[in-house]
Structures are given as structure tokens and as C-alpha cells.
Design an enzyme around this catalytic site. Sequence first.
Site, short mmCIF file in Angstrom:
data_model
loop_
_atom_site.label_atom_id
_atom_site.label_comp_id
_atom_site.label_asym_id
_atom_site.label_seq_id
_atom_site.Cartn_x
_atom_site.Cartn_y
_atom_site.Cartn_z
N PHE A 177 -30.03 26.99 95.27
CA PHE A 177 -28.64 27.42 95.98
C PHE A 177 -27.82 28.26 94.97
CE2 PHE A 177 -28.44 23.48 93.78
CZ PHE A 177 -27.21 23.39 93.03
N CYS A 178 -26.66 28.70 95.50
CA CYS A 178 -25.65 29.60 94.41
C CYS A 178 -24.47 29.50 95.36
CB CYS A 178 -26.09 30.91 94.16
SG CYS A 178 -26.46 32.00 95.67
N THR A 179 -23.52 30.15 95.00
CA THR A 179 -22.08 30.18 95.55
C THR A 179 -22.02 30.51 97.09
OG1 THR A 179 -21.03 30.72 93.48
CG2 THR A 179 -19.67 30.57 95.51
N ILE A 206 -23.33 27.31 98.78
CA ILE A 206 -22.36 26.10 98.54
C ILE A 206 -21.09 26.17 99.71
CG2 ILE A 206 -20.98 24.47 97.04
CD1 ILE A 206 -22.90 25.66 94.83
#
Length: 512
Positions: A177-179, A206
Site C-alpha cells: 500500500f501507499c498514499t 490509504i
Amino acid sequence: MPTFVNFSTYRFLPLTELKPLRARLLARSGELDLRGTILLSTEGINLFVAGAPAAMDEMLVELRAIPGLHDLAPKISHSDHQPFTRMLVRIKKEIIAFGVEGIDPGKRTSPKLKAAELKRWLDEGRPVTLLDTRNDYEVKLGTFRNAVRLDIENFRQFPAAVEKLPAEMKQQPIVMFCTGGIRCEKAGPFMEREGFEQIFQLDGGILKYFEEVGGDHYDGECFVFDQRVGVDPSLAETENTQCFRCLTPLVAADQDDPRYVPGQSCPYCYKTDRERMGETIARREAAIARVTNPLPGKELYDNYRPLTVTAAHEGMTLLDFLCTVFAQTPREEWQALIDAGQFLDGEKRVLAADETLHAGGRYVRLLAATSEPDVAADIRVLYEDESLVVVNKPAPLPLHPSGRYNRNTLQNILNLVYAPQKVRPAHRLDANTSGVVVLARSRHFAGIVQPQFARGEVEKVYLARLQGHPPQDHFTCDAPISDTAGDLGSRVVDEAGSPARTEFTVLRRDAD
């Protein structure tokens, strides 16, 4: 009541005619009074833009008119102020810098996992590894509980960090996952290429997780790349800020730290004066090592040495001038050097022995195909500020051009290191003497410091080893010293010379 709408979205797809597209989007953004960043590349589009609600609706229509973006669905959040300071539309090689060839998310990505599905997996306690692909300063504000952190400073370091992951992870189910999801579009295929068998990427990152299921299984906030710095699981702006110097996000406790000075430092980048000086010295000495390996005078070059003709020498012939100023060299030797064409004027015209010289004229001696003798180049920087440089000069190393040395001198080496500044020695130190040398970093500061040495206002201490034993432990020499050099360049005692005073103290007596 929030007055600004924030769009965050990307799409990997082939884009062409980037310059006209950039001009169109920049003009439309200006008309709608939007701010933020739009990145365009042949691999797709990536954007963070904010504006008034009606303006953002119009911008979405504009974006969906681009071929391939008809179904673009940005992630939306709200704020009570404009989170961006200006509007940028840029053409880049990649819309997210990765630097690995052969990864094309426009053709293939890893399987996407919806936010609700990930929450269900975590609620059920499934054996799954959560992998945070973000930079270390982003992770500081918050991440999923028990997530694996890579401790990288930027996304280009991701491949090297993956190499260090335990081999057993290659068979485990991994949800990265990332932003907002864009980094995972490249990270996923890369990890699959490296042999990881069960890779999933959190769809929308996220921010989409917050939007759809809230903050379950997540600790803290999410770092965002605008003036809001962080948003909580309700996508509301938090009270955090960011260090102007090192860009680290700062929570309330960080902002209360005395080392936090807005615009200057924070607890994570604060350095004491001694630490800053140490870092500066390390950089300078590394630069000295680069410019002295090999020594700058090692390669053959044509050395043009200036000849200064003063009013006292006005009207002299070249030969008489050389014999007067450099009396230690026989007249016949100067004649041979002149006949060899070593002396030129400012127009590079070869001068004859009977050429009349004029005060202030430009004259040089050409030493063709020069290679200078080796010198000691282990120069240590002791102190530096905006006005002065203080170094420990090794020996043998001439202070400035003289004799056989022009490039292999302390002054030339430091000029290469401090370019475009030209350092100016505040005093002299013989080539075969090691010790501290003070240099000014500008003509202005040289004009202040050099006269202090000339007037004897600076105390200089020398540590010397002698052969033989002085009769007393303490004594003084105050004999005047001549302003005129002796035959071998030494300064001789002259009752009509300049005052000089040296105090001697014996520190230790050895057997010899």
C-alpha cells in the site's frame, strides 16, 4: 464549512502530444483558479489539484475529455483553505519516479484488493503481510498495524530495499500500500519479477481505505503532499506541520521541542554548531581529495607566468629587467631563454632581449609542456565561515605560485574547491613548513585580515624540533629583518629592516 475540493488521481495509459496537452491544462487551470500539480508523461497522468467545488467539477469534465480518461474517478477530500501555493503542469519521463526499465503499469499491474476486502481479511486475522512502500518520513505519521516498513528515503530506493526482505516472504501473501496507490502500480510488477508469488496492491491506497472503511487496523494519520501535511481517517486535516528544511512531518510534541524553529530546523535535522562545522569540513576535505587525485599540476600544460614591471623598471630592456629582478640567474642563461621564445607580451607576441618594457604592461614567461613536481596534498580544514578558511598545510606544499610550482599550490587547490570564490592567504608559510594558514574568502575580508598580520597584531606559535641545545630555556630574538631577499630567497638580518620579535621557550630536551 469546507470551501475547497481536493482531487487526487492518476492513470497509466499511453499519452501523446504532451506539449499541447500541457498548455491546454495549464490554461484551463488558470481560468478556474486551481492550484496543485499535474504530471504528464508518455506513461500517463498523475495529479493533485484543489479549487472551488464548481471549478473542480469543470476540471473533471476537462480531464475526462482526454482519450482514455472518460471514466476517471478521482479520490476526493475537502479543506477549509487552499492546500497548494501554485499551479504546475509538468512533462516528466515518469509520472512516479522509479528508474527500473521494463515495468509498464499501463499494460499490466498486480491484482488490486478493494479496501473493504482488506478490512475483512484483517478482521478475520488472515495470515497476510502488509508492506508499506512509502518513504520513511511519510510512515512517521502513521501506517497499518504490524506493517513491514522499508525505511527508504525515496521510491527509487525501493528495489534495493526489496532485495533485503527475507526470502520466506516470497511465498507469503503480501498486500502492499501507499498514499493513493500509484507507487504500488510499479512496485507490484517489480516484486513479481523478483519472484514474489502472491502480491496484491491496495486499490486506491490509504486515502481510498479511509474514504471507504475508515481507520480500522490503521494507527495514526496519512501524510499527504500538500500544505495539509496529514489527514485523519475521516480525511480531515490534522494539526501537524512539516519541517521546511528536512520535510519531516511534525506532530504536536515535535512542534513543542525547543529545537523546532519554523523555517530553520526541527528535532530531526537540528545540528549543533560543532556538528554543522564537522559536516562542512567533511565535505570540503572530500572535495580536496577529488581535486588532488591526480594533482592538478601532474598533466602537461602550458604555464604562462606573469612578469610584473613596476615604475622602478620603466624603460628597461627585457634582458636588463630579468637580470635586475632575478639577479641569482646568470645573464647568459636569461639570454638563452629569451632566444628560445619564452617571453611574450599581452598579445602573445614573442619578445626580443632588447625589447623595451613599460610599467603596468602585460608580459608573461611561457613554460611550455610543464609538469610540476609532486607535493603533499593532505590538506586538513580546521575552520570555515563566510569570511575565513583555516587549514593545516602539510609539507612540502607551496602556499602560492612560485618557482616550479603553479597549480600544485595550496592557493590553487583551494580555489578549485571553493570556486567561484578565490581565496587569499592572510599571511605566509614556507613550502617546507607545515602548520596553520588563514585565508580570506573575498577581497573585502582579505583587506581586513591581511593588515592585521602585517601589523604584527596576530600571535603566531610555531612548534619546532632543533638539532643541538639552546643555552637557555627562555630567550628572545628581536633583530630587524630585511625587506630584501637574499641570494637564495631568504630574509637576512638588517638593522635598517622591519622590526621583528620572536620569543622562544624550550618545551623538552632530547638526547641529541
